[in-house]
Design a protein around this motif. Sequence first.
Motif, PDB file in Angstrom:
ATOM      1  N   MET A   1     -20.636 -10.711   0.093  1.00 14.66           N
ATOM      2  CA  MET A   1     -19.952 -10.854  -1.097  1.00 14.66           C
ATOM      3  C   MET A   1     -20.040  -9.146  -1.927  1.00 14.66           C
ATOM      4  SD  MET A   1     -18.491 -13.157  -1.260  1.00 14.66           S
ATOM      5  CE  MET A   1     -18.016 -14.934  -1.233  1.00 14.66           C
ATOM      6  N   LYS A   2     -21.085  -8.515  -1.711  1.00 17.22           N
ATOM      7  CA  LYS A   2     -21.289  -7.203  -2.215  1.00 17.22           C
ATOM      8  C   LYS A   2     -19.749  -6.553  -1.816  1.00 17.22           C
ATOM      9  CE  LYS A   2     -26.065  -7.224  -3.082  1.00 17.22           C
ATOM     10  NZ  LYS A   2     -27.523  -6.607  -3.002  1.00 17.22           N
ATOM     11  N   ARG A   3     -19.298  -6.672  -0.726  1.00 10.21           N
ATOM     12  CA  ARG A   3     -18.194  -6.019  -0.324  1.00 10.21           C
ATOM     13  C   ARG A   3     -17.147  -6.250  -1.256  1.00 10.21           C
ATOM     14  NH1 ARG A   3     -16.934  -5.808   6.176  1.00 10.21           N
ATOM     15  NH2 ARG A   3     -18.433  -4.176   6.339  1.00 10.21           N
ATOM     16  N   LEU A   4     -17.024  -7.155  -2.209  1.00  7.70           N
ATOM     17  CA  LEU A   4     -15.870  -7.352  -3.053  1.00  7.70           C
ATOM     18  C   LEU A   4     -15.888  -6.234  -3.852  1.00  7.70           C
ATOM     19  CD1 LEU A   4     -13.730  -9.128  -4.136  1.00  7.70           C
ATOM     20  CD2 LEU A   4     -15.489 -10.174  -5.395  1.00  7.70           C
ATOM     21  N   LEU A   5     -16.949  -5.633  -4.490  1.00  8.45           N
ATOM     22  CA  LEU A   5     -17.176  -4.576  -5.332  1.00  8.45           C
ATOM     23  C   LEU A   5     -16.186  -3.427  -4.701  1.00  8.45           C
ATOM     24  CD1 LEU A   5     -20.720  -4.598  -6.427  1.00  8.45           C
ATOM     25  CD2 LEU A   5     -18.532  -5.385  -7.575  1.00  8.45           C
ATOM     26  N   ALA A   6     -16.539  -3.177  -3.271  1.00  8.48           N
ATOM     27  CA  ALA A   6     -15.627  -2.115  -2.688  1.00  8.48           C
ATOM     28  C   ALA A   6     -14.239  -2.334  -2.384  1.00  8.48           C
ATOM     29  CB  ALA A   6     -16.372  -1.781  -1.367  1.00  8.48           C
ATOM     30  N   LEU A   7     -14.033  -3.683  -2.288  1.00 10.20           N
ATOM     31  CA  LEU A   7     -12.600  -4.065  -2.131  1.00 10.20           C
ATOM     32  C   LEU A   7     -11.764  -3.785  -3.532  1.00 10.20           C
ATOM     33  CD1 LEU A   7     -13.072  -7.703  -0.622  1.00 10.20           C
ATOM     34  CD2 LEU A   7     -12.222  -5.627   0.534  1.00 10.20           C
ATOM     35  N   ALA A  52     -11.190 -10.910  -0.632  1.00  7.25           N
ATOM     36  CA  ALA A  52     -10.232 -10.120  -0.688  1.00  7.25           C
ATOM     37  C   ALA A  52      -9.050 -10.615  -1.392  1.00  7.25           C
ATOM     38  CB  ALA A  52      -9.724  -9.458   0.783  1.00  7.25           C
ATOM     39  N   ARG A  53      -8.604 -11.916  -1.297  1.00  8.15           N
ATOM     40  CA  ARG A  53      -7.634 -12.803  -1.927  1.00  8.15           C
ATOM     41  C   ARG A  53      -8.013 -12.689  -3.497  1.00  8.15           C
ATOM     42  NH1 ARG A  53      -3.055 -15.004  -1.234  1.00  8.15           N
ATOM     43  NH2 ARG A  53      -3.197 -15.234   1.121  1.00  8.15           N
ATOM     44  N   ALA A  54      -9.134 -13.155  -3.510  1.00 11.46           N
ATOM     45  CA  ALA A  54      -9.735 -13.326  -4.991  1.00 11.46           C
ATOM     46  C   ALA A  54      -9.760 -12.167  -5.564  1.00 11.46           C
ATOM     47  CB  ALA A  54     -11.175 -13.917  -4.914  1.00 11.46           C
ATOM     48  N   ALA A  55      -9.981 -11.087  -5.148  1.00 11.59           N
ATOM     49  CA  ALA A  55      -9.917  -9.817  -5.965  1.00 11.59           C
ATOM     50  C   ALA A  55      -8.618  -9.512  -6.019  1.00 11.59           C
ATOM     51  CB  ALA A  55     -10.561  -8.615  -4.947  1.00 11.59           C
ATOM     52  N   CYS A  56      -7.654  -9.668  -5.058  1.00  8.11           N
ATOM     53  CA  CYS A  56      -6.066  -9.137  -5.199  1.00  8.11           C
ATOM     54  C   CYS A  56      -5.623 -10.166  -6.512  1.00  8.11           C
ATOM     55  CB  CYS A  56      -5.263  -9.565  -4.015  1.00  8.11           C
ATOM     56  SG  CYS A  56      -5.690  -8.518  -2.868  1.00  8.11           S
ATOM     57  N   GLU A  57      -5.971 -11.596  -6.469  1.00  8.03           N
ATOM     58  CA  GLU A  57      -5.574 -12.553  -7.524  1.00  8.03           C
ATOM     59  C   GLU A  57      -5.962 -12.040  -8.747  1.00  8.03           C
ATOM     60  OE1 GLU A  57      -3.639 -15.327  -9.112  1.00  8.03           O
ATOM     61  OE2 GLU A  57      -3.461 -15.032  -7.055  1.00  8.03           O
ATOM     62  N   MET A  93     -15.260 -16.588  -7.635  1.00  8.59           N
ATOM     63  CA  MET A  93     -14.744 -16.885  -6.335  1.00  8.59           C
ATOM     64  C   MET A  93     -14.017 -18.329  -6.689  1.00  8.59           C
ATOM     65  SD  MET A  93     -15.073 -14.420  -4.391  1.00  8.59           S
ATOM     66  CE  MET A  93     -14.401 -15.090  -2.856  1.00  8.59           C
ATOM     67  N   GLN A  94     -14.896 -19.067  -7.376  1.00  9.18           N
ATOM     68  CA  GLN A  94     -14.161 -20.313  -7.812  1.00  9.18           C
ATOM     69  C   GLN A  94     -12.691 -20.275  -8.385  1.00  9.18           C
ATOM     70  OE1 GLN A  94     -17.100 -22.609  -9.574  1.00  9.18           O
ATOM     71  NE2 GLN A  94     -18.305 -23.164  -7.744  1.00  9.18           N
ATOM     72  N   LYS A  95     -12.836 -19.300  -9.429  1.00  7.77           N
ATOM     73  CA  LYS A  95     -11.732 -19.056 -10.374  1.00  7.77           C
ATOM     74  C   LYS A  95     -10.555 -18.386  -9.481  1.00  7.77           C
ATOM     75  CE  LYS A  95     -10.587 -16.729 -14.587  1.00  7.77           C
ATOM     76  NZ  LYS A  95     -11.104 -15.907 -15.748  1.00  7.77           N
ATOM     77  N   TYR A  96     -10.695 -17.328  -8.611  1.00  8.16           N
ATOM     78  CA  TYR A  96      -9.520 -16.662  -7.761  1.00  8.16           C
ATOM     79  C   TYR A  96      -9.404 -16.713  -6.555  1.00  8.16           C
ATOM     80  CZ  TYR A  96      -9.935 -13.902 -12.246  1.00  8.16           C
ATOM     81  OH  TYR A  96      -9.870 -13.346 -13.624  1.00  8.16           O
ATOM     82  N   ALA A  97     -10.184 -17.493  -5.877  1.00 16.65           N
ATOM     83  CA  ALA A  97     -10.214 -17.782  -4.363  1.00 16.65           C
ATOM     84  C   ALA A  97      -9.014 -18.931  -4.132  1.00 16.65           C
ATOM     85  CB  ALA A  97     -11.246 -17.929  -3.676  1.00 16.65           C
ATOM     86  N   SER A  98      -8.257 -18.642  -3.196  1.00 19.83           N
ATOM     87  CA  SER A  98      -7.253 -19.505  -2.732  1.00 19.83           C
ATOM     88  C   SER A  98      -7.751 -20.740  -1.935  1.00 19.83           C
ATOM     89  CB  SER A  98      -5.966 -18.774  -2.310  1.00 19.83           C
ATOM     90  OG  SER A  98      -4.914 -19.879  -1.792  1.00 19.83           O
TER      91      SER A  98
END
Length: 103
Positions: A1-7, A52-57, A93-98
């Motif tokens: 999940m730390k990769r989300l910061l890079a994403l 990735a989708r959560a970050a985009c959303e 993740m709960q808020k934005y993940a599809s």
Amino acid sequence: MKRLLALTLLLASAAQAQDSQPVPPHEEFVDRQCLPAMLREVGDAPPQRIAARAACECSYRQLSGLETMTQAQFDAAATVCRYEFQQDGEGFMQKYASPDDSQ
């Protein structure tokens, strides 16, 4: 999940260098622009796809009320999303993940 910061840093590459551009519709922004760019960087395994989708959303929701966006607004959206993830990664993740991405 730390990769989300890079994403979220990759989101800036999805915006063009123009001063201002139209905010694309949701599907165009998330599915056709942001998500493919992120998945090229992190891979297409289910955990990476979901993050990735959560970050985009998240970024799209920050920008969706605008007709046009500047690079500064685009960058600010990514900053808000990074901060939100850092404060509560699970909640983010709960808020934005599809749910569709858990396949």
